[in-house]
Enzyme design. Structure first.
Site, mmCIF file in Angstrom:
data_model
loop_
_atom_site.group_PDB
_atom_site.id
_atom_site.type_symbol
_atom_site.label_atom_id
_atom_site.label_comp_id
_atom_site.label_asym_id
_atom_site.label_seq_id
_atom_site.Cartn_x
_atom_site.Cartn_y
_atom_site.Cartn_z
ATOM 1 C CG ASP A 158 -1.785 -1.223 1.335
ATOM 2 O OD1 ASP A 158 -2.398 -1.607 0.328
ATOM 3 O OD2 ASP A 158 -1.817 -1.826 2.421
ATOM 4 C CE LYS A 182 1.459 10.308 -8.270
ATOM 5 N NZ LYS A 182 1.413 11.469 -7.385
ATOM 6 C CG HIS A 202 -0.834 -1.967 -7.921
ATOM 7 N ND1 HIS A 202 0.184 -2.440 -8.721
ATOM 8 C CD2 HIS A 202 -0.488 -2.317 -6.660
ATOM 9 C CE1 HIS A 202 1.094 -3.044 -7.978
ATOM 10 N NE2 HIS A 202 0.696 -2.988 -6.733
ATOM 11 C CG LEU A 259 6.185 14.933 1.706
ATOM 12 C CD1 LEU A 259 6.853 14.215 2.880
ATOM 13 C CD2 LEU A 259 7.244 15.541 0.787
ATOM 14 C CB VAL A 289 2.760 16.382 -3.121
ATOM 15 C CG1 VAL A 289 4.185 16.465 -2.608
ATOM 16 C CG2 VAL A 289 2.660 16.951 -4.542
#
Length: 429
Positions: A13, A18, A41, A332, A414
C-alpha cells in the site's frame, strides 16, 4: 536502455500503482512478477480512479503488459478485471495483455481451503484475504498445481483436476468439516472460460527476452511490500510469494543481469493491513488523522489500514534486501499541518537497541521504537511542482530520509494524480 524494478519497501500500500502508471509512460513493456489478486493498485487519471488487481498498471498507458510465471491467477477475477478495464475504454486485447503459460491458476478449492483455514484459526488468524493465493502457492511448491498451459489440453486438464480434487475434498470434509466441491462442475466452469483465455496465454519469458534484445525498456511491477516477503518479512504474517526485487527475474523468466535499477516506494509514514507486528503503530489522534487524511483503506479488501510513523529500520532493511538504487516518497502531503513529525531510527528491547530488523517475531512484537523528532510544516504542499519550492522543514525531512537510508530520492509524490508528482531523476531518460 534501462530496465527498472519497482518494489514496495514497507507492508504494501505504498502507492506503487501511481508510480508504475507514471513510469509506464517511458517503458515499452510492464511486467507483474509475483502475488495474486490479494493486492490492489490504484491509479488516478484525470480525476478518475482506476483499480487493478492482476493486470499491470501499465495497461492505463496502453503498454504491452505481461503477467509472469511467478503470479498466481484466478481466471474468473482476471476476466472480470479485463471486462472492467474494457468498460473504462482501455485496450485489453490479447496484443496488450500476455499471461505466462507457466503461471499457476487459483482454483475454487484453493479459495475454499483458504477461507476454511482462516476461520478455523480464530483469534490466531494472520489476516489473509481468503482469495486462495496461499493454497495455490502451496500446490505449486508440492508440484500439484494447475498451470495455464494445462488449458491447452482439455483431457489432461480434466484428469489433473479430478485427481487433485479427490484429495482436496477429503481435506475439506474431514478436517475443516465444510462443504466439498464437484469436480465435474469445476471442469465445466473452466472449460467455459477456456476460449476467452487462450488468446492471452503466451511464453512470457521468450517474449520479454526477445523484446529486451531489441532494445525495449521494461518496467517490473512488484505487489505487496518487502516486509510481506515469504523469506524476509515478518513471518508468519507475510504473503506466500517473494516480494523483493530479485524475484522480478525469477518470476518473469529473465536473467538477473538484465535488471538495471531498483526503485523502492516508501510512504512518508507507515501503514499495515491485517495482523502482525507494527513497532511504530499509533493509537492516538495522530494515527486517526493519518488514516483519515491518507484515505487508508485497502484497495482489495476495503479494510482500515493501521497507521504509524516512518520506520527507518524497515527502510534500511528494504534497501539492503532489494539493492535499492532510488527512493520514491509517496503521500508526503498527508503530513501537512503536523507540528511534530517523528522518525523511528531503532528498536529497544530489554535494554538492547536494534538498528536492524530482528528475526524473531516475538522480539519484534515487544520492541519499543526509538524516535527522533522533526518540526513539521503548516503549508499545503499538494500543488508544489518544484522541489525547491518545498518548505524548509519538508526538505529537511526528505534529506533525513535520504541520509538514514543511504539511498537517493528520485521522485516525490504529493497527491494521488499524475500531476502531483515531482521527478528529481528519471532513470528511463
Amino acid at each position: 536502455m534501462p530496465n527498472i524494478v519497482v518494489v514496495g519497501t514497507q507492508w504494501g500500500d505504498e502507492g506503487k500503482g501511481k508510480i508504475v502508471d507514471l513510469l509506464s509512460g517511458y517503458a515499452d513493456y510492464v511486467v507483474r512478477f509475483q502475488g495474486g489478486n490479494n493486492a490492489g493498485h490504484t491509479m488516478v487519471v484525470d480525476g478518475n480512479e482506476i483499480i487493478s488487481h492482476l493486470v499491470p498498471s501499465g495497461i492505463i498507458q496502453n503498454k504491452v503488459c505481461f503477467i509472469g510465471n511467478g503470479v498466481v491467477v484466478d481466471p474468473l477475477v482476471l476476466l472480470e478485471e479485463i471486462d472492467y478495464l474494457d468498460s473504462r475504454g482501455i485496450d485489453v486485447s490479447p496484443e496488450r495483455i500476455k499471461i505466462s503459460d507457466r503461471a499457476h491458476m487459483i482454483m475454487p478449492y484453493h479459495k475454499s481451503i483458504d477461507q476454511a483455514r482462516e476461520l478455523k484459526k480464530g483469534d490466531a488468524k494472520i489476516g489473509t484475504t481468503g482469495r486462495g493465493i496461499g493454497p495455490c502457492y502451496e500446490d505449486k511448491a508440492t508440484r500439484r498445481g494447475i498451470r495455464f498451459a494445462d488449458l491447452l489440453d482439455e483431457a489432461l486438464f480434466a484428469e489433473k483436476v479430478t485427481t487433485i480434487m479427490e484429495e482436496k475434498n477429503f481435506y475439506l470434509k474431514n478436517y475443516f468439516k465444510t462443504d466439498t466441491l464437484d469436480p465435474g462442475a469445476v471442469i465445466k466452469e473452466f472449460m467455459g472460460l477456456r476460449d476467452r483465455l487462450l488468446p492471452y496465454i503466451s511464453d512470457v519469458s521468450v517474449a520479454l527476452n526477445k523484446g529486451m534484445d531489441q532494445g525495449k525498456q521494461v518496467l517490473f511491477e512488484g505487489a505487496q511490500g518487502t516486509h510481506l516477503d515469504i523469506e524476509h518479512g515478518t513471518y508468519p504474517f507475510v504473503t506466500s510469494s517473494s516480494t523483493v526485487a530479485a524475484n522480478a527475474a525469477c518470476g518473469s523468466g529473465v536473467g538477473p543481469g538484465k535488471l538495471d535499477h531498483v526503485m523502492g516506494i516508501v510512504k512518508a509514514y507507515t501503514t499495515r493491513v491485517g495482523s502482525g507486528p507494527f513497532p511504530t503503530e499509533l493509537f492516538d489522534e495522530i494515527g486517526d488523522r493519518l488514516q483519515k487524511k491518507g484515505a487508508e483503506f485497502g484497495a482489495t479488501t476495503g479494510r482500515r489500514r493501521r497507521c504509524g510513523w516512518l520506520d527507518m529500520v524497515m527502510l534500511k532493511n528494504a534497501a539492503r534486501l532489494n539493492g535499492l538504487t532510488g527512493l520514491v516518497i509517496t503521500k508526503l502531503d498527508v503530513l501537512d499541518g503536523l507540528e511534530e513529525i517523528k522518525i523511528c531510527t531503532g528498536y529497544e528491547h530489554k535494554g538492547k537497541v536494534y538498528d536492524a530488523f530482528p528475526p524473531a517475531i516475538k522480539t519484534l512484537e515487544e520492541c519499543t521504537p526509538v524516535y527522533e523528532s522533526h518540526p513539521g510544516w503548516t503549508e499545503n504542499i499538494s500543488k508544489i511542482k518544484d522541489y525547491e519550492d518545498f518548505p524548509e522543514n519538508t526538505k529537511k525531512y526528505l534529506d533525513r530520509i535520504k541520509e538514514l537510508s543511504g539511498v537517493d530520492i528520485k521522485i516525490v509524490s504529493v497527491g494521488p494524480g499524475r500531476e502531483a508528482t515531482i521527478v528529481l531523476d528519471n532513470l528511463f531518460c
